[in-house]
Design a protein around this motif. Structure first.
Motif, PDB file in Angstrom:
ATOM      1  N   ASP A  85       0.793  -1.227  -0.018  1.00 41.26           N
ATOM      2  CA  ASP A  85      -0.015  -0.175   0.094  1.00 41.26           C
ATOM      3  C   ASP A  85       0.740   1.283   0.018  1.00 41.26           C
ATOM      4  OD1 ASP A  85      -2.534  -1.170  -0.285  1.00 41.26           O
ATOM      5  OD2 ASP A  85      -2.809  -0.875   2.006  1.00 41.26           O
ATOM      6  N   ILE A  86       0.349   2.374  -0.675  1.00 37.37           N
ATOM      7  CA  ILE A  86       0.770   3.586  -0.728  1.00 37.37           C
ATOM      8  C   ILE A  86      -0.041   4.604   0.154  1.00 37.37           C
ATOM      9  CG2 ILE A  86       1.947   5.399  -1.900  1.00 37.37           C
ATOM     10  CD1 ILE A  86       2.438   3.540  -4.147  1.00 37.37           C
ATOM     11  N   ALA A  87       0.208   5.300   0.892  1.00 40.91           N
ATOM     12  CA  ALA A  87      -0.299   6.276   1.812  1.00 40.91           C
ATOM     13  C   ALA A  87      -0.479   7.586   1.113  1.00 40.91           C
ATOM     14  CB  ALA A  87      -0.023   6.392   3.197  1.00 40.91           C
ATOM     15  N   ILE A  88      -1.499   8.024   1.230  1.00 41.97           N
ATOM     16  CA  ILE A  88      -1.682   9.402   0.201  1.00 41.97           C
ATOM     17  C   ILE A  88      -0.751  10.513   0.828  1.00 41.97           C
ATOM     18  CG2 ILE A  88      -3.658  10.110   1.696  1.00 41.97           C
ATOM     19  CD1 ILE A  88      -4.877  11.196  -1.268  1.00 41.97           C
ATOM     20  N   GLU A  89      -0.715  10.538   2.150  1.00 40.82           N
ATOM     21  CA  GLU A  89       0.442  11.258   2.864  1.00 40.82           C
ATOM     22  C   GLU A  89       1.796  11.131   2.252  1.00 40.82           C
ATOM     23  OE1 GLU A  89      -2.921  10.840   5.348  1.00 40.82           O
ATOM     24  OE2 GLU A  89      -1.595   9.230   4.391  1.00 40.82           O
ATOM     25  N   ASP A  90       2.170   9.890   1.920  1.00 38.22           N
ATOM     26  CA  ASP A  90       3.370   9.714   1.124  1.00 38.22           C
ATOM     27  C   ASP A  90       3.468  10.224  -0.222  1.00 38.22           C
ATOM     28  OD1 ASP A  90       4.410   8.645   3.740  1.00 38.22           O
ATOM     29  OD2 ASP A  90       3.776   6.875   3.420  1.00 38.22           O
ATOM     30  N   LEU A  91       2.497   9.922  -0.814  1.00 38.50           N
ATOM     31  CA  LEU A  91       2.294  10.252  -2.346  1.00 38.50           C
ATOM     32  C   LEU A  91       2.538  11.691  -2.402  1.00 38.50           C
ATOM     33  CD1 LEU A  91       1.816   9.201  -5.212  1.00 38.50           C
ATOM     34  CD2 LEU A  91      -0.688   9.489  -4.767  1.00 38.50           C
ATOM     35  N   LEU A 126       2.319  12.050 -11.132  1.00 36.13           N
ATOM     36  CA  LEU A 126       2.835  11.858  -9.876  1.00 36.13           C
ATOM     37  C   LEU A 126       2.315  10.501  -9.441  1.00 36.13           C
ATOM     38  CD1 LEU A 126       4.275  12.868  -7.060  1.00 36.13           C
ATOM     39  CD2 LEU A 126       1.822  13.837  -6.467  1.00 36.13           C
ATOM     40  N   GLY A 127       1.170  10.143  -9.714  1.00 37.03           N
ATOM     41  CA  GLY A 127       0.672   8.980  -9.142  1.00 37.03           C
ATOM     42  C   GLY A 127      -1.043   8.920  -9.605  1.00 37.03           C
ATOM     43  N   LEU A 128      -1.420   7.823  -9.232  1.00 36.77           N
ATOM     44  CA  LEU A 128      -3.012   7.255  -9.353  1.00 36.77           C
ATOM     45  C   LEU A 128      -3.661   7.334  -7.994  1.00 36.77           C
ATOM     46  CD1 LEU A 128      -5.332   6.571 -11.537  1.00 36.77           C
ATOM     47  CD2 LEU A 128      -4.554   4.327 -10.836  1.00 36.77           C
ATOM     48  N   CYS A 156      -2.291   4.695  -5.150  1.00 29.35           N
ATOM     49  CA  CYS A 156      -2.967   4.905  -3.854  1.00 29.35           C
ATOM     50  C   CYS A 156      -4.285   4.606  -3.524  1.00 29.35           C
ATOM     51  CB  CYS A 156      -2.686   6.363  -3.282  1.00 29.35           C
ATOM     52  SG  CYS A 156      -3.194   6.678  -1.553  1.00 29.35           S
ATOM     53  N   ARG A 157      -4.599   3.678  -2.963  1.00 30.81           N
ATOM     54  CA  ARG A 157      -6.012   3.395  -2.767  1.00 30.81           C
ATOM     55  C   ARG A 157      -6.529   3.807  -1.286  1.00 30.81           C
ATOM     56  NH1 ARG A 157      -2.754  -0.939  -4.251  1.00 30.81           N
ATOM     57  NH2 ARG A 157      -3.524  -2.157  -5.993  1.00 30.81           N
ATOM     58  N   VAL A 158      -7.619   4.504  -1.608  1.00 32.62           N
ATOM     59  CA  VAL A 158      -8.226   5.340  -0.197  1.00 32.62           C
ATOM     60  C   VAL A 158      -9.584   4.686   0.096  1.00 32.62           C
ATOM     61  CG1 VAL A 158      -6.856   7.390  -0.580  1.00 32.62           C
ATOM     62  CG2 VAL A 158      -9.165   7.350  -1.770  1.00 32.62           C
ATOM     63  N   GLN A 167      -7.561  16.285   1.215  1.00 33.07           N
ATOM     64  CA  GLN A 167      -6.068  16.225   1.366  1.00 33.07           C
ATOM     65  C   GLN A 167      -5.342  16.869   0.176  1.00 33.07           C
ATOM     66  OE1 GLN A 167      -6.654  12.156   2.931  1.00 33.07           O
ATOM     67  NE2 GLN A 167      -4.743  12.793   4.053  1.00 33.07           N
ATOM     68  N   ILE A 168      -5.776  16.413  -1.203  1.00 38.48           N
ATOM     69  CA  ILE A 168      -5.034  16.795  -2.395  1.00 38.48           C
ATOM     70  C   ILE A 168      -5.134  18.120  -2.289  1.00 38.48           C
ATOM     71  CG2 ILE A 168      -5.226  16.680  -4.746  1.00 38.48           C
ATOM     72  CD1 ILE A 168      -6.086  13.574  -4.379  1.00 38.48           C
ATOM     73  N   ALA A 169      -6.240  19.028  -2.208  1.00 38.85           N
ATOM     74  CA  ALA A 169      -6.244  20.428  -1.926  1.00 38.85           C
ATOM     75  C   ALA A 169      -5.328  20.960  -1.231  1.00 38.85           C
ATOM     76  CB  ALA A 169      -7.707  20.826  -1.839  1.00 38.85           C
ATOM     77  N   ASP A 170      -5.289  20.612  -0.041  1.00 40.47           N
ATOM     78  CA  ASP A 170      -4.485  21.006   0.974  1.00 40.47           C
ATOM     79  C   ASP A 170      -3.048  20.966   0.787  1.00 40.47           C
ATOM     80  OD1 ASP A 170      -6.725  21.401   2.696  1.00 40.47           O
ATOM     81  OD2 ASP A 170      -6.306  19.771   3.961  1.00 40.47           O
ATOM     82  N   ALA A 171      -2.563  19.946  -0.297  1.00 37.18           N
ATOM     83  CA  ALA A 171      -1.277  19.938  -0.894  1.00 37.18           C
ATOM     84  C   ALA A 171      -1.136  20.911  -1.944  1.00 37.18           C
ATOM     85  CB  ALA A 171      -0.950  18.375  -1.222  1.00 37.18           C
ATOM     86  N   GLY A 172      -2.112  21.605  -2.047  1.00 36.26           N
ATOM     87  CA  GLY A 172      -2.047  22.711  -3.304  1.00 36.26           C
ATOM     88  C   GLY A 172      -2.297  22.318  -4.701  1.00 36.26           C
ATOM     89  N   PHE A 173      -3.000  21.373  -4.686  1.00 38.78           N
ATOM     90  CA  PHE A 173      -3.364  20.874  -6.045  1.00 38.78           C
ATOM     91  C   PHE A 173      -4.859  21.721  -6.475  1.00 38.78           C
ATOM     92  CE2 PHE A 173      -0.576  17.736  -5.457  1.00 38.78           C
ATOM     93  CZ  PHE A 173       0.042  17.157  -6.598  1.00 38.78           C
TER      94      PHE A 173
END
Length: 250
Positions: A85-91, A126-128, A156-158, A167-173
């Motif tokens: 698994d890949i955590a979205i925070e890590d991605l 960056l990823g899926l 990343c599966r959430v 979370q993606i918006a908070d990362a500036g996307f």
């Protein structure tokens, strides 16, 4: 608890991949655990195989019985463990300017998902990101369609896609949802270099709650002669449009 349970369920499955692209990519991926390889003498010729890999030589007909009917195995079939698994925070921690993120809302067809992975990797995504319960599992069909991208593109599966979009918006996307009913064209919606492209399933499109978590809804300006594009084609066009806007490259 839910994430650990889903991870254990995936670990319990043993997907089988077939064909040169999928098998070669899996063998070259240090994160992939290969349980067993079945191969014809021609298929395995020239391959540098790990010494501890279990290999069973087989005929073409024998391999055909290990995969779905008429699957083009090209003399190679492997059984694997699903990727970790890949955590979205890590991605998101690895986000770089100009690299788009692709989010799929209930795109469950493995051929479409695999083709989208291939396009995403081609355009240096960056990823899926997918919802765990409404996405195809790792499978031979997915690996074949992805043509090696399954091994290279972070996936990343959430549990909750709307929460992940926050979370993606908070990362500036800047989150752009593709919707045929939108009035804004994609070219007008593309803004800064941090873009997340959100795509829904064919027919149903984006769910309302997912669409409400997008910063903009946009359409591809296609001819009235056709109602819509295949979701994998739409993804490729959107990724190309972003690439042309930003001038980013791999």
């Amino acid at each position: 608890m839910a994430k650990r349970r889903k991870a254990k369920q995936r670990e319990g499955r043993a997907p089988r991949f077939w064909g040169r692209h999928a098998v070669y990519a899996a063998l070259d991926n240090p994160k992939r655990t290969i349980r067993k390889l079945w191969a014809t003498h021609e298929g395995v010729a020239g391959l540098d195989l790990p010494p501890d890999l279990q290999v069973e030589m087989a005929g073409v007909a024998d391999l055909g019985r290990l995969v779905p009917h008429d699957a083009p195995h090209q003399g190679l079939v492997i059984e694997v463990k699903p990727l970790p698994d890949i955590a979205i925070e890590d991605l998101l921690a690895g986000a770089e300017e100009g690299r788009p993120l692709v989010i799929l809302d209930q795109v469950t067809d493995p051929h479409n998902a695999g083709a989208i992975m291939r396009s995403a990797l081609a355009f240096n995504a960056l990823g899926l990101v997918t919802q765990d319960r409404h996405a195809p599992p790792e499978s031979g069909a997915l690996a074949k369609a992805a043509s090696g991208a399954l091994e290279a593109l972070p996936w990343c599966r959430v549990v909750n896609l709307s929460r992940a979009l926050d979370q993606i918006a908070d990362a500036g996307f800047w989150r752009i949802g593709l919707a045929g009913e939108a009035t804004l064209n994609l070219s007008d919606a593309l803004g800064g270099k941090r873009i997340a492209i959100v795509l829904g399933a064919e027919g149903a499109g984006l769910r309302q709650n997912v669409a409400s978590h997008c910063d903009a809804l946009a359409r591809l300006p296609i001819s009235d002669a056709i109602e819509s594009l295949n979701v994998s084609n739409a993804a490729a066009i959107a990724l190309y449009a972003h690439h042309e806007r930003t001038g980013s490259s791999g």
